[in-house]
Design a protein around this motif. Structure first.
Motif, mmCIF file in Angstrom:
data_model
loop_
_atom_site.group_PDB
_atom_site.id
_atom_site.type_symbol
_atom_site.label_atom_id
_atom_site.label_comp_id
_atom_site.label_asym_id
_atom_site.label_seq_id
_atom_site.Cartn_x
_atom_site.Cartn_y
_atom_site.Cartn_z
ATOM 1 N N ASP A 143 0.843 -1.218 -0.093
ATOM 2 C CA ASP A 143 -0.043 -0.149 0.030
ATOM 3 C C ASP A 143 0.879 1.128 0.098
ATOM 4 O OD1 ASP A 143 -2.111 -1.439 -0.021
ATOM 5 O OD2 ASP A 143 -2.592 -1.339 2.227
ATOM 6 N N GLN A 144 1.746 1.199 0.869
ATOM 7 C CA GLN A 144 2.714 2.548 0.854
ATOM 8 C C GLN A 144 3.601 2.554 -0.569
ATOM 9 O OE1 GLN A 144 6.143 1.996 3.551
ATOM 10 N NE2 GLN A 144 6.385 4.127 3.817
ATOM 11 N N VAL A 146 2.638 1.596 -3.519
ATOM 12 C CA VAL A 146 1.545 2.380 -4.607
ATOM 13 C C VAL A 146 1.391 3.703 -4.043
ATOM 14 C CG1 VAL A 146 -0.787 2.008 -5.232
ATOM 15 C CG2 VAL A 146 0.653 -0.002 -5.141
ATOM 16 N N GLY A 147 1.147 4.029 -3.106
ATOM 17 C CA GLY A 147 0.925 5.447 -2.597
ATOM 18 C C GLY A 147 2.007 6.266 -3.021
ATOM 19 N N LEU A 148 3.267 5.786 -2.917
ATOM 20 C CA LEU A 148 4.384 6.582 -3.064
ATOM 21 C C LEU A 148 4.538 6.737 -4.676
ATOM 22 C CD1 LEU A 148 7.143 5.041 -0.898
ATOM 23 C CD2 LEU A 148 6.048 7.585 -0.838
ATOM 24 N N LEU A 149 4.469 5.722 -5.450
ATOM 25 C CA LEU A 149 4.162 5.772 -6.974
ATOM 26 C C LEU A 149 3.185 6.756 -7.415
ATOM 27 C CD1 LEU A 149 4.555 2.208 -7.961
ATOM 28 C CD2 LEU A 149 6.304 3.782 -8.131
ATOM 29 N N ILE A 150 1.901 6.671 -6.720
ATOM 30 C CA ILE A 150 0.877 7.775 -7.008
ATOM 31 C C ILE A 150 1.311 9.284 -6.754
ATOM 32 C CG2 ILE A 150 -1.300 8.647 -6.648
ATOM 33 C CD1 ILE A 150 -1.970 5.531 -5.989
ATOM 34 N N ARG A 151 1.919 9.138 -5.736
ATOM 35 C CA ARG A 151 2.513 10.559 -5.301
ATOM 36 C C ARG A 151 3.545 11.195 -6.510
ATOM 37 N NH1 ARG A 151 4.814 11.295 0.334
ATOM 38 N NH2 ARG A 151 6.361 12.441 -0.053
ATOM 39 N N LEU A 152 4.451 10.560 -6.681
ATOM 40 C CA LEU A 152 5.705 10.672 -7.797
ATOM 41 C C LEU A 152 4.924 11.054 -9.061
ATOM 42 C CD1 LEU A 152 8.278 7.880 -7.028
ATOM 43 C CD2 LEU A 152 8.378 10.619 -6.706
#
Length: 161
Positions: A143-144, A146-152
């Motif tokens: 989850d973390q 995927v969240g970081l990828l989305i943020r980038l």
């Protein structure tokens, strides 16, 4: 094996990647993308689908009917490629293409009942493939990640046309 050859290999005998390369996020992302693409493309092919099929079906299910141009914008599939993808999906009965009542020059694309069922099957295929791809990570780490990828990606913005 010479000492120089041994220094160029890791403990398992594979060629050693220099630390300078292993620390480059762009290189790591590129390598992971290549592996992910291969895994996903092969897995979807076994389910008689392609990534673009999934993207169009998911966009239609989530955001409702749309024109070919709108679907291109939602999915990132070039308009010129979208026609071929839609032809394949129409031929298989997964989407329906009909003239737009407000503008007869364009078509409106709608997901069919068969397309919804196929999308659910593809969701499961992708869930299983992502389990393989992300196997070393715990559910929280996934989850973390995927969240970081989305943020980038959100920070980078869309690719130029």
């Amino acid at each position: 094996m010479t000492s120089a050859e041994a220094a160029d290999q890791s403990h398992d005998g594979t060629p050693r990647t220099p630390d300078r390369l292993r620390r480059r996020a762009s290189r790591l992302l590129s390598q992971l993308t290549a592996r992910s693409d291969r895994l996903i493309n092969e897995g979807l092919a076994r389910a008689d689908a392609r990534k673009w099929h999934y993207a169009v079906l998911a966009a239609l299910e989530e955001d409702g009917p749309g024109s070919q141009a709108a679907l291109s914008g939602r999915t990132g599939i070039y308009c010129s490629d979208m026609v071929g993808v839609l032809n394949e999906l129409v031929e298989r009965g997964l989407v329906e293409r009909a003239p737009d009542p407000a503008d007869r020059r364009r078509n409106v694309i709608t997901i069919s009942a068969s397309g919804r069922r196929h999308l659910l099957r593809l969701d499961q295929v992708l869930d299983d493939l992502h389990d393989v791809l992300l196997a070393p990570l715990s559910p929280e780490e996934r989850d973390q990640f995927v969240g970081l990828l989305i943020r980038l990606l959100d920070h980078a913005g869309p690719l130029p046309a």
